[in-house]
Design a protein around this motif. Structure first.
Motif, PDB file in Angstrom:
ATOM      1  N   SER A 176       4.809  18.211 -23.566  1.00 45.21           N
ATOM      2  CA  SER A 176       3.938  17.144 -24.031  1.00 45.21           C
ATOM      3  C   SER A 176       2.661  17.070 -23.196  1.00 45.21           C
ATOM      4  O   SER A 176       2.688  17.184 -21.976  1.00 45.21           O
ATOM      5  N   ALA A 177       1.522  16.883 -23.876  1.00 49.69           N
ATOM      6  CA  ALA A 177       0.246  16.697 -23.191  1.00 49.69           C
ATOM      7  C   ALA A 177      -0.099  15.220 -23.057  1.00 49.69           C
ATOM      8  O   ALA A 177      -1.184  14.873 -22.608  1.00 49.69           O
ATOM      9  N   ASP A 178       0.828  14.353 -23.451  1.00 51.92           N
ATOM     10  CA  ASP A 178       0.619  12.917 -23.353  1.00 51.92           C
ATOM     11  C   ASP A 178       0.699  12.492 -21.886  1.00 51.92           C
ATOM     12  O   ASP A 178       1.696  12.769 -21.209  1.00 51.92           O
ATOM     13  N   ASN A 179      -0.326  11.787 -21.400  1.00 49.01           N
ATOM     14  CA  ASN A 179      -0.311  11.401 -19.988  1.00 49.01           C
ATOM     15  C   ASN A 179       0.675  10.280 -19.701  1.00 49.01           C
ATOM     16  O   ASN A 179       0.817   9.868 -18.546  1.00 49.01           O
ATOM     17  N   MET A 180       1.353   9.761 -20.734  1.00 53.43           N
ATOM     18  CA  MET A 180       2.405   8.775 -20.526  1.00 53.43           C
ATOM     19  C   MET A 180       3.798   9.397 -20.649  1.00 53.43           C
ATOM     20  O   MET A 180       4.797   8.700 -20.481  1.00 53.43           O
ATOM     21  N   ASP A 181       3.861  10.684 -20.962  1.00 56.00           N
ATOM     22  CA  ASP A 181       5.157  11.354 -21.085  1.00 56.00           C
ATOM     23  C   ASP A 181       5.872  11.346 -19.730  1.00 56.00           C
ATOM     24  O   ASP A 181       5.255  11.658 -18.705  1.00 56.00           O
ATOM     25  N   PRO A 182       7.149  10.962 -19.675  1.00 58.06           N
ATOM     26  CA  PRO A 182       7.854  10.857 -18.389  1.00 58.06           C
ATOM     27  C   PRO A 182       7.837  12.135 -17.569  1.00 58.06           C
ATOM     28  O   PRO A 182       7.676  12.092 -16.341  1.00 58.06           O
ATOM     29  N   ASP A 183       8.008  13.291 -18.225  1.00 54.68           N
ATOM     30  CA  ASP A 183       7.991  14.556 -17.484  1.00 54.68           C
ATOM     31  C   ASP A 183       6.621  14.819 -16.878  1.00 54.68           C
ATOM     32  O   ASP A 183       6.503  15.270 -15.730  1.00 54.68           O
ATOM     33  N   PHE A 184       5.565  14.542 -17.642  1.00 52.34           N
ATOM     34  CA  PHE A 184       4.217  14.751 -17.127  1.00 52.34           C
ATOM     35  C   PHE A 184       3.912  13.771 -15.997  1.00 52.34           C
ATOM     36  O   PHE A 184       3.303  14.146 -14.988  1.00 52.34           O
ATOM     37  N   VAL A 185       4.325  12.521 -16.149  1.00 51.08           N
ATOM     38  CA  VAL A 185       4.099  11.518 -15.097  1.00 51.08           C
ATOM     39  C   VAL A 185       4.803  11.934 -13.807  1.00 51.08           C
ATOM     40  O   VAL A 185       4.256  11.783 -12.713  1.00 51.08           O
ATOM     41  N   GLU A 186       6.004  12.486 -13.944  1.00 47.15           N
ATOM     42  CA  GLU A 186       6.741  12.929 -12.756  1.00 47.15           C
ATOM     43  C   GLU A 186       6.024  14.083 -12.076  1.00 47.15           C
ATOM     44  O   GLU A 186       5.915  14.124 -10.845  1.00 47.15           O
ATOM     45  N   ARG A 187       5.521  15.031 -12.874  1.00 51.89           N
ATOM     46  CA  ARG A 187       4.776  16.149 -12.274  1.00 51.89           C
ATOM     47  C   ARG A 187       3.500  15.657 -11.608  1.00 51.89           C
ATOM     48  O   ARG A 187       3.103  16.146 -10.558  1.00 51.89           O
TER      49      ARG A 187
END
Length: 408
Positions: free
Chosen positions: A92-103
């Motif tokens: 996901s490229a969504d900046n609210m996606d949990p995986d992206f937020v964790e990274r």
């Protein structure tokens, strides 16, 4: 760990939290905040209690902009990307996606560690305030003032890049290197994203095998268990790609950090161009003043000028006028020589301090990228061994050999 004149502390970005609030134009927005925890580790600071506070990504941006303006000779560590770029299509490229937020949380922690371990930046008072004080009025006031300085400095740097007559070959070469490094890392990340897409498809298509084997096992009596076992392992094989590619994304983030570092390298080069340009301007002004003095003393004008035309139209100046102008020029020459001396010292000091930090960055880059690429290769080897042993030996041998045995 941060070691500076204040105290030594451990720094971590412990967690991320989604919040809802009003923005600057009083509209509802959803944003993410990150919990920064600091803990003193020096025996001399036992009386200091641990601190924790929440910061938004935009506040990290303010801090980095402040560091860029205040320490133009430093290759300031980049922040993690605000929105995901160069990713495989299932991420996901969504900046609210949990995986992206964790990274991004990991990346922000890495940024703070980079600053804290820097021999110059770790002693900055605003950095200390950012880590330990909830109210950031001092930080905000500093950054509002520095914003205009930074904008003006960048505008001058753009102009200077086209007008510097004697650029430093080392910084020119460094700028070319940063451009080439950016190109190489961008291509590498794009290739990796394409490979990840294809690998994802190959793994997921094996889920069809799992479904077919499971359906087949339902109509077989003697070899049903073997077919069911083969189907389960095919399903496990198809599902395993998510963890594999998520782990790969960790190494991709390490490459992205140095992709963004190239902008920091170019920022140092631009600042050097600006410094060199200012030196050349004061040197040129001094040369013009010396020529004016020579013309005033000798009474000859070597080049076409407004002064020469005025003299021809209205006659030569009186001795008193020339003397007064000569005194003014003498004072301007003295000030010009002092300005050239100061700019020379400033330029030499900038080159000296910047090159020390550039060498520090090069050592860090070589060490980090070597470690990341080796770890990536080891991960790939481990993955191949794992699935060769598990899937090849167990699934094929046990599942399909049962099928052959039952037919015999």
């Amino acid at each position: 760990m941060l070691a500076n004149n204040f105290f030594s502390m451990e720094i971590s970005v412990a967690e991320a939290e989604k919040r809802t609030g009003k923005n600057t134009v009083n509209m509802q927005e959803i944003y993410t905040v990150y919990l920064i925890e600091t803990r003193p580790v020096d025996a001399l600071t036992e009386g200091i209690t641990p601190d924790s506070l929440w910061r938004r990504y935009s506040e990290f941006e303010l801090l980095r902009n402040y560091l860029l303006v205040t320490y133009p000779f430093v290759v300031v560590a980049p922040l993690p990307e605000k929105r995901a770029e160069i990713v495989w299509h299932k991420l996901s490229a969504d900046n609210m996606d949990p995986d992206f937020v964790e990274r991004r949380r990991v990346g922000l922690e890495n940024f703070l560690h980079r600053v804290a371990s820097h021999p110059v930046l770790c002693n900055d008072n605003i950095f200390y305030i950012f880590l330990t004080e909830v109210t950031t009025s001092e930080l905000t006031n500093h950054l509002i003032c520095l914003f205009f300085i930074q904008a003006d400095s960048r505008l001058k740097a753009v102009n200077a890049a086209f007008r510097v007559k004697n650029p430093d070959g080392r910084f020119t070469e460094l700028k070319h290197y940063s451009d080439e490094l950016q190109t190489v890392l961008s291509q590498l990340l794009r290739v990796r994203a394409r490979v990840a897409d294809r690998l994802y498809g190959v793994y997921k298509v094996h889920g069809n095998y799992g479904r077919v084997f499971s359906e087949w096992s339902a109509i077989e009596k003697e070899m049903g268990d073997g077919l069911q076992s083969a189907g389960h392992h095919m399903d496990a094989y198809a599902a395993s790609v998510d963890d594999i590619l998520e782990e790969e994304e960790h190494y991709a983030d390490q490459l992205k950090e140095y992709l963004f570092y190239t902008d920091a390298l170019r920022a140092v080069c631009r600042k050097h161009e600006l410094t060199q340009f200012e030196l050349e301007m004061v040197a040129l002004d001094l040369a013009c003043k010396k020529q004016q003095k020579e013309e005033l003393v000798t009474g000859t004008v070597r080049t076409f000028s407004l002064k020469g035309m005025t003299s021809k139209l209205f006659g030569q100046e009186t001795a008193e006028q020339r003397e007064a102008k000569l005194q003014v020029l003498e004072q301007q020459l003295k000030e010009g020589e002092e300005a050239v001396k100061e700019k020379n010292t400033e330029t030499d000091e900038f080159v000296k301090t910047a090159w020390v930090d550039i060498e520090r960055f090069k050592d860090q880059k070589d060490r980090d990228l070597k470690e990341a690429l080796i770890s990536y290769a080891v991960m790939q080897i481990s993955m191949c061994k794992k699935w060769f042993n598990l899937f090849g030996c167990f699934c094929i041998f046990k599942g399909l050999s049962v099928l052959c045995h039952s037919r015999l």
